[in-house]
Design a protein around this motif. Structure first.
Motif, PDB file in Angstrom:
ATOM      1  N   VAL A 173       0.845  -1.191   0.000  1.00  0.00           N
ATOM      2  CA  VAL A 173       0.000   0.000   0.000  1.00  0.00           C
ATOM      3  C   VAL A 173       0.881   1.241   0.000  1.00  0.00           C
ATOM      4  N   GLY A 174       0.590   2.164  -0.903  1.00  0.00           N
ATOM      5  CA  GLY A 174       1.343   3.406  -0.978  1.00  0.00           C
ATOM      6  C   GLY A 174       1.058   4.130  -2.275  1.00  0.00           C
ATOM      7  N   THR A 175       1.719   5.232  -2.480  1.00  0.00           N
ATOM      8  CA  THR A 175       1.495   6.047  -3.671  1.00  0.00           C
ATOM      9  C   THR A 175       2.699   6.071  -4.600  1.00  0.00           C
ATOM     10  N   ASP A 176       3.763   5.353  -4.257  1.00  0.00           N
ATOM     11  CA  ASP A 176       4.941   5.324  -5.116  1.00  0.00           C
ATOM     12  C   ASP A 176       4.755   4.322  -6.245  1.00  0.00           C
ATOM     13  N   GLU A 177       5.721   4.283  -7.153  1.00  0.00           N
ATOM     14  CA  GLU A 177       5.647   3.381  -8.293  1.00  0.00           C
ATOM     15  C   GLU A 177       5.665   1.928  -7.824  1.00  0.00           C
ATOM     16  N   GLY A 178       4.776   1.126  -8.386  1.00  0.00           N
ATOM     17  CA  GLY A 178       4.685  -0.277  -8.006  1.00  0.00           C
ATOM     18  C   GLY A 178       3.825  -0.533  -6.795  1.00  0.00           C
ATOM     19  N   GLN A 179       3.314   0.525  -6.166  1.00  0.00           N
ATOM     20  CA  GLN A 179       2.457   0.377  -5.004  1.00  0.00           C
ATOM     21  C   GLN A 179       0.997   0.651  -5.379  1.00  0.00           C
ATOM     22  N   VAL A 180       0.101   0.286  -4.487  1.00  0.00           N
ATOM     23  CA  VAL A 180      -1.331   0.455  -4.735  1.00  0.00           C
ATOM     24  C   VAL A 180      -1.891   1.436  -3.706  1.00  0.00           C
ATOM     25  N   PRO A 181      -2.514   2.533  -4.148  1.00  0.00           N
ATOM     26  CA  PRO A 181      -3.117   3.465  -3.186  1.00  0.00           C
ATOM     27  C   PRO A 181      -4.174   2.770  -2.342  1.00  0.00           C
ATOM     28  N   LEU A 182      -4.360   3.258  -1.141  1.00  0.00           N
ATOM     29  CA  LEU A 182      -5.299   2.631  -0.212  1.00  0.00           C
ATOM     30  C   LEU A 182      -6.698   2.528  -0.804  1.00  0.00           C
ATOM     31  N   LYS A 183      -7.141   3.559  -1.498  1.00  0.00           N
ATOM     32  CA  LYS A 183      -8.506   3.570  -2.029  1.00  0.00           C
ATOM     33  C   LYS A 183      -8.698   2.581  -3.174  1.00  0.00           C
ATOM     34  N   LYS A 184      -7.588   2.057  -3.724  1.00  0.00           N
ATOM     35  CA  LYS A 184      -7.688   1.113  -4.837  1.00  0.00           C
ATOM     36  C   LYS A 184      -7.379  -0.317  -4.428  1.00  0.00           C
ATOM     37  N   VAL A 185      -7.119  -0.545  -3.149  1.00  0.00           N
ATOM     38  CA  VAL A 185      -6.777  -1.891  -2.691  1.00  0.00           C
ATOM     39  C   VAL A 185      -7.938  -2.851  -2.933  1.00  0.00           C
ATOM     40  N   ARG A 186      -9.136  -2.446  -2.544  1.00  0.00           N
ATOM     41  CA  ARG A 186     -10.307  -3.318  -2.699  1.00  0.00           C
ATOM     42  C   ARG A 186     -10.555  -3.631  -4.170  1.00  0.00           C
ATOM     43  N   THR A 187     -10.497  -2.618  -5.029  1.00  0.00           N
ATOM     44  CA  THR A 187     -10.724  -2.832  -6.454  1.00  0.00           C
ATOM     45  C   THR A 187      -9.671  -3.751  -7.042  1.00  0.00           C
ATOM     46  N   THR A 188      -8.414  -3.560  -6.648  1.00  0.00           N
ATOM     47  CA  THR A 188      -7.331  -4.398  -7.161  1.00  0.00           C
ATOM     48  C   THR A 188      -7.546  -5.858  -6.775  1.00  0.00           C
ATOM     49  N   MET A 189      -7.963  -6.099  -5.549  1.00  0.00           N
ATOM     50  CA  MET A 189      -8.178  -7.475  -5.109  1.00  0.00           C
ATOM     51  C   MET A 189      -9.359  -8.121  -5.824  1.00  0.00           C
ATOM     52  N   LEU A 190     -10.418  -7.357  -6.039  1.00  0.00           N
ATOM     53  CA  LEU A 190     -11.599  -7.917  -6.693  1.00  0.00           C
ATOM     54  C   LEU A 190     -11.350  -8.209  -8.166  1.00  0.00           C
ATOM     55  N   LYS A 191     -10.327  -7.594  -8.754  1.00  0.00           N
ATOM     56  CA  LYS A 191      -9.997  -7.836 -10.159  1.00  0.00           C
ATOM     57  C   LYS A 191      -9.107  -9.060 -10.358  1.00  0.00           C
ATOM     58  N   LEU A 192      -8.586  -9.611  -9.275  1.00  0.00           N
ATOM     59  CA  LEU A 192      -7.727 -10.789  -9.397  1.00  0.00           C
ATOM     60  C   LEU A 192      -8.526 -11.973  -9.926  1.00  0.00           C
ATOM     61  N   PRO A 193      -7.930 -12.798 -10.777  1.00  0.00           N
ATOM     62  CA  PRO A 193      -8.673 -13.944 -11.328  1.00  0.00           C
ATOM     63  C   PRO A 193      -9.042 -14.956 -10.250  1.00  0.00           C
ATOM     64  N   ARG A 194     -10.242 -15.474 -10.342  1.00  0.00           N
ATOM     65  CA  ARG A 194     -10.717 -16.464  -9.380  1.00  0.00           C
ATOM     66  C   ARG A 194     -10.302 -17.855  -9.845  1.00  0.00           C
ATOM     67  N   VAL A 195      -9.461 -18.475  -9.073  1.00  0.00           N
ATOM     68  CA  VAL A 195      -8.902 -19.773  -9.472  1.00  0.00           C
ATOM     69  C   VAL A 195      -9.247 -20.881  -8.487  1.00  0.00           C
ATOM     70  N   LEU A 196      -9.805 -20.541  -7.343  1.00  0.00           N
ATOM     71  CA  LEU A 196     -10.135 -21.537  -6.330  1.00  0.00           C
ATOM     72  C   LEU A 196     -11.646 -21.715  -6.216  1.00  0.00           C
ATOM     73  N   SER A 197     -12.046 -22.920  -5.902  1.00  0.00           N
ATOM     74  CA  SER A 197     -13.457 -23.185  -5.633  1.00  0.00           C
ATOM     75  C   SER A 197     -13.756 -22.893  -4.167  1.00  0.00           C
TER      76      SER A 197
END
Length: 239
Positions: A173-197
């Motif tokens: 979590v952060g605002t530097d390059e390669g990091q994810v801003p706090l407000k985008k953490v939830r969106t980033t996680m929900l975009k991950l591919p679902r591979v488990l049942s």
């Protein structure tokens, strides 16, 4: 008589709860407006545009009353959704940079995720949180990026003993390059591919929970450790 008294008590409870909800909404609006001064205009614009579009379609096809009622309901729903998202964004903006902010985001990520805050931490308050869902395991770290590399590597090594076949993602979590801003953490996680049942998610949670119990229940000698004594392999590590 008993049913009537019960119904009256239920109505009284609803009446008492409604002012509380309205007060909470008003308080949320005031807090959000401090960080987002345009929220009132945005919500009003969304409602007006939604209602106007449906009313216009109603006049065009000859059913202005029906489409007007539908437009009113959808306009109210749209305003509520926009208000909720902007309020959430404003809250995340206020939490940005505060210790434990990522844990608050994970706790509200939604159904399908099991979160465990502070699975790894050091004396500098760099911390790693864990979330398990259909996308696998997500480690969310906040703190100094250089020190977090060590924490993340240690946590992945520990988990690899019991969940070698589960994908592991890490988010800093952060605002530097390669990091994810706090407000985008939830969106980033929900975009991950679902591979488990579902059963695989449950099994993964059970394995990680057992791993934590194993480490916490490992017997340690009381008092000062004797000279020359070595910790057994796989023992608890200082975080």
């Amino acid at each position: 008589m008993a049913r009537k008294a019960k119904a009256e008590r239920a109505e009284g409870a609803d009446a008492a709860a409604n002012p509380g909800r309205l007060k909470q909404i008003a308080l949320t609006y005031k807090m959000t407006r401090k960080a987002d001064p345009l929220i009132g205009l945005v919500i009003a614009a969304v409602g007006a545009v939604t209602f106007g579009v449906f009313l216009g379609i109603g006049f065009w096809i000859g059913y202005p009353i029906y489409l007007g009622i539908l437009g009113f309901l959808l306009a109210f729903l749209s305003m509520a959704i926009v208000f909720g998202r902007r309020a959430e964004r404003a809250a995340f903006g206020q939490m940005e940079g505060q210790p434990g902010a990522a844990a608050a985001v994970l706790q509200n990520i939604g159904r399908g995720w099991t979160t465990t805050p502070a699975v790894a931490m050091n004396r500098n308050q760099d911390v790693v949180h864990r979330a398990v869902g259909r996308a696998g395991i997500v480690l969310v770290a906040e703190g100094n990026p250089n020190r977090l590399k060590t924490l993340l590597a240690a946590e992945k090594k520990k988990m690899s003993r019991v969940v070698m076949d589960v994908p592991v993602h890490d988010i800093v979590v952060g605002t530097d390059e390669g990091q994810v801003p706090l407000k985008k953490v939830r969106t980033t996680m929900l975009k991950l591919p679902r591979v488990l049942s579902g059963p695989q998610v449950t099994a993964t949670n059970d394995r990680l929970r057992a791993l934590g119990d194993l480490l916490s229940n490992m017997p340690l000698p009381k008092g000062p450790m004797p000279k020359g004594m070595r910790m057994p392999r796989g023992g608890p590590k200082t975080r």
